[in-house]
Design an enzyme around this catalytic site. Structure first.
Site, PDB file in Angstrom:
ATOM      1  N   HIS A 124       1.874  -5.056   3.507  1.00 45.64           N
ATOM      2  CA  HIS A 124       1.122  -5.639   2.379  1.00 45.64           C
ATOM      3  C   HIS A 124       0.509  -6.988   2.745  1.00 45.64           C
ATOM      4  O   HIS A 124       0.351  -7.851   1.879  1.00 45.64           O
ATOM      5  CB  HIS A 124       2.027  -5.799   1.158  1.00 45.64           C
ATOM      6  CG  HIS A 124       2.222  -4.541   0.381  1.00 45.64           C
ATOM      7  ND1 HIS A 124       1.249  -3.995  -0.427  1.00 45.64           N
ATOM      8  CD2 HIS A 124       3.278  -3.699   0.308  1.00 45.64           C
ATOM      9  CE1 HIS A 124       1.710  -2.890  -0.992  1.00 45.64           C
ATOM     10  NE2 HIS A 124       2.935  -2.676  -0.549  1.00 45.64           N
ATOM     11  N   LYS A 173      -3.346   0.798   3.932  1.00 48.49           N
ATOM     12  CA  LYS A 173      -3.553  -0.115   2.792  1.00 48.49           C
ATOM     13  C   LYS A 173      -4.861  -0.883   2.996  1.00 48.49           C
ATOM     14  O   LYS A 173      -5.924  -0.325   2.804  1.00 48.49           O
ATOM     15  CB  LYS A 173      -2.327  -1.016   2.622  1.00 48.49           C
ATOM     16  CG  LYS A 173      -1.108  -0.192   2.195  1.00 48.49           C
ATOM     17  CD  LYS A 173       0.068  -1.007   1.701  1.00 48.49           C
ATOM     18  CE  LYS A 173       1.096  -0.113   1.026  1.00 48.49           C
ATOM     19  NZ  LYS A 173       2.293   0.149   1.845  1.00 48.49           N
ATOM     20  N   SER A 206       6.727  -5.784  -2.425  1.00 50.47           N
ATOM     21  CA  SER A 206       5.584  -5.209  -3.137  1.00 50.47           C
ATOM     22  C   SER A 206       5.753  -5.176  -4.649  1.00 50.47           C
ATOM     23  O   SER A 206       4.772  -5.059  -5.372  1.00 50.47           O
ATOM     24  CB  SER A 206       5.311  -3.805  -2.617  1.00 50.47           C
ATOM     25  OG  SER A 206       6.406  -2.974  -2.920  1.00 50.47           O
TER      26      SER A 206
HETATM   27  C1  LIG Z   1       3.237   1.171   2.254  1.00 47.01           C
HETATM   28  C2  LIG Z   1       4.374   0.694   3.045  1.00 47.01           C
HETATM   29  C3  LIG Z   1       4.934   1.478   4.055  1.00 47.01           C
HETATM   30  C4  LIG Z   1       4.485   2.905   4.310  1.00 47.01           C
HETATM   31  O1  LIG Z   1       3.267   2.930   4.944  1.00 47.01           O
HETATM   32  P1  LIG Z   1       2.586   4.369   5.244  1.00 47.01           P
HETATM   33  O2  LIG Z   1       1.710   4.093   6.392  1.00 47.01           O
HETATM   34  O3  LIG Z   1       1.874   4.762   4.005  1.00 47.01           O
HETATM   35  O4  LIG Z   1       3.696   5.295   5.590  1.00 47.01           O
HETATM   36  C5  LIG Z   1       5.949   0.946   4.807  1.00 47.01           C
HETATM   37  N1  LIG Z   1       6.415  -0.304   4.579  1.00 47.01           N
HETATM   38  C6  LIG Z   1       5.908  -1.078   3.605  1.00 47.01           C
HETATM   39  C7  LIG Z   1       6.458  -2.455   3.390  1.00 47.01           C
HETATM   40  C8  LIG Z   1       4.879  -0.603   2.808  1.00 47.01           C
HETATM   41  O5  LIG Z   1       4.411  -1.365   1.828  1.00 47.01           O
END
Ligand SMILES: *Cc1c(COP(=O)(O)O)cnc(C)c1O
Length: 394
Positions: A210, A241, A182
């Site tokens: 992502h 997301k 990310s």
């Molecule tokens: C955003 C993210 C998470 C966490 O996700 P949530 O559902 O907000 O806990 C886990 N792994 C990756 C790679 C992320 O980008």
């Protein structure tokens, strides 16, 4: 007692602050979207994970409202007592279908999904081989298991092979990687990872938070993009997301893995079920992903448009095609000042510097959304140019 603790905490906070690492929250006064209101002023938002522009989509809001009427507000239970509704099962099977997996299990978040999987699957007889830039939740999840830990340099296949060759005596080997990193917007080389997994007899897990919803031909994420869908064993991901952005996470995998998680995964057994309104809107988000490629294509077009315009304007970008676009700066302060000037110019972007990214690799991370208009993007590029001029005049 607290007087002593207080003094220590104040000191720690001061250390964080003087290192320039204090995170300040900006309270926005509008729904999430490409245009937000902050301190009575409209801003163009280029730092959310709202990739498909669904966070405040009227169809998701309606779906959520209908579920409130039909299924109520909260579950007041974990899944296995009385916290499973028909829509929870529907959502699990819809995710399985999108990702071409046998089964899916929902979690309160992807952080929890990653917190659950390693402890359930691995013991001290097993090995886990993890990319050094993997998400914090993977790192923490691995810590909760007793597996022997190996770490390889980011996307470095020679190093992965070296680590794999060191754990040949383990009962099970699990390679785990983010599908997309990310801070860089770069993809994990899944083809090579799956080749090595085959050669060294390892399972493959991808955290595709992502990517799912907008990467790959049908939005099935990085395994689809790289044509290795049937060679990946476990996918974890988030509903927080691209898929509406409320909350919730999942593990999608072989049936036996999911069955065992339902029996043993601690964040599943001991934390509340997802709220019906979130489940319902997530189902609607997945339907939109299923129905067509308009949103995905719009997002890809926006990412391409922004990347080309910024390169033309002479900025240094990390190359790629993901809607995460890092604009690189040599100087840590320069990146930070740029972001501040951008905010004054009405564009919300965030600067990242050491230790979040390596020393000398400071950047502003721009994130595109399908909901940005071409004009939004042009305004963002123009603001970058103007901010650079302001900065060099100082
Ligand atoms: C955003 C993210 C998470 C966490 O996700 P949530 O559902 O907000 O806990 C886990 N792994 C990756 C790679 C992320 O980008």
């Amino acid at each position: 007692m607290y007087q002593n603790v207080k003094a220590q905490l104040v000191q720690t906070l001061e250390e964080i602050s003087s290192a320039g690492l204090l995170k300040n929250e900006r309270a926005i006064e509008s729904p999430q979207g490409p245009h937000i209101r902050f301190q009575q002023k409209e801003l163009l938002n280029f730092c959310s994970n709202n990739y498909l522009g669904l966070s405040s989509d009227p169809r998701l809001i309606r779906s959520s409202q209908e579920a409130l009427e039909t299924f109520g507000f909260g579950m007041s239970s974990v899944r296995f007592i009385c916290g499973t509704q028909t829509i929870h099962l529907e959502l699990e099977s819809k995710i399985s279908k999108l990702l071409s997996r046998e089964a899916t299990i929902l979690f309160p978040s992807c952080f929890d999904a990653n917190g659950a999987i390693f402890e359930v699957l691995l013991t001290d007889a097993d090995a886990v081989i993890s990319d050094e830039l993997n998400h914090a939740s993977i790192i923490d999840g691995i810590r909760l298991s007793k597996a022997v830990r190996y770490r390889y340099r980011n996307r470095d296949m020679h190093d992965l092979e070296k680590q794999l060759s060191q754990c040949s005596s383990a009962r099970r080997r699990l390679i785990v990687t983010d599908g997309v990193f990310s801070m860089d917007g770069s993809y994990a080389p899944l083809q090579q990872i799956c080749d090595l997994a085959e050669r060294y007899d390892a399972l493959v897990m991808v955290d595709d938070s992502h990517a799912v919803g907008f990467t790959g031909k049908t939005g099935a994420g990085t395994p689809e993009l790289f044509g290795v869908s049937d060679r990946v064993d476990i996918i974890s991901g988030t509903l927080g997301k691209a898929l509406g952005g409320a909350s919730g996470g999942y593990i999608s995998a072989h049936k036996e893995i999911v069955d065992l998680l339902r029996q043993r995964a601690r964040p599943y057994l001991f934390s509340n079920a997802l709220a019906p309104s979130i489940v319902s809107a997530s189902l609607t988000a997945l339907e939109l992903v299923e129905q067509g490629s308009d949103l995905r294509e719009g997002l890809a077009r926006n990412a391409f448009h922004f990347r080309s315009k910024m390169s033309e304007a002479g900025f240094t970008l990390l190359p790629g095609e993901h809607p995460i676009v890092p604009i690189m700066f040599e100087d840590e302060h320069q990146a930070k000042q740029m972001a501040e000037i951008m905010l004054d110019l009405g564009i919300y972007v965030v600067a990242f510097s050491y230790p979040v990214v390596p020393l000398g690799r400071a950047r502003i991370r721009v994130q595109l959304s399908a909901a940005h208009s071409p004009k939004d993007i042009d305004l963002c590029v123009a603001a970058f140019v103007q901010a650079r001029d302001i900065l060099s005049a100082n």
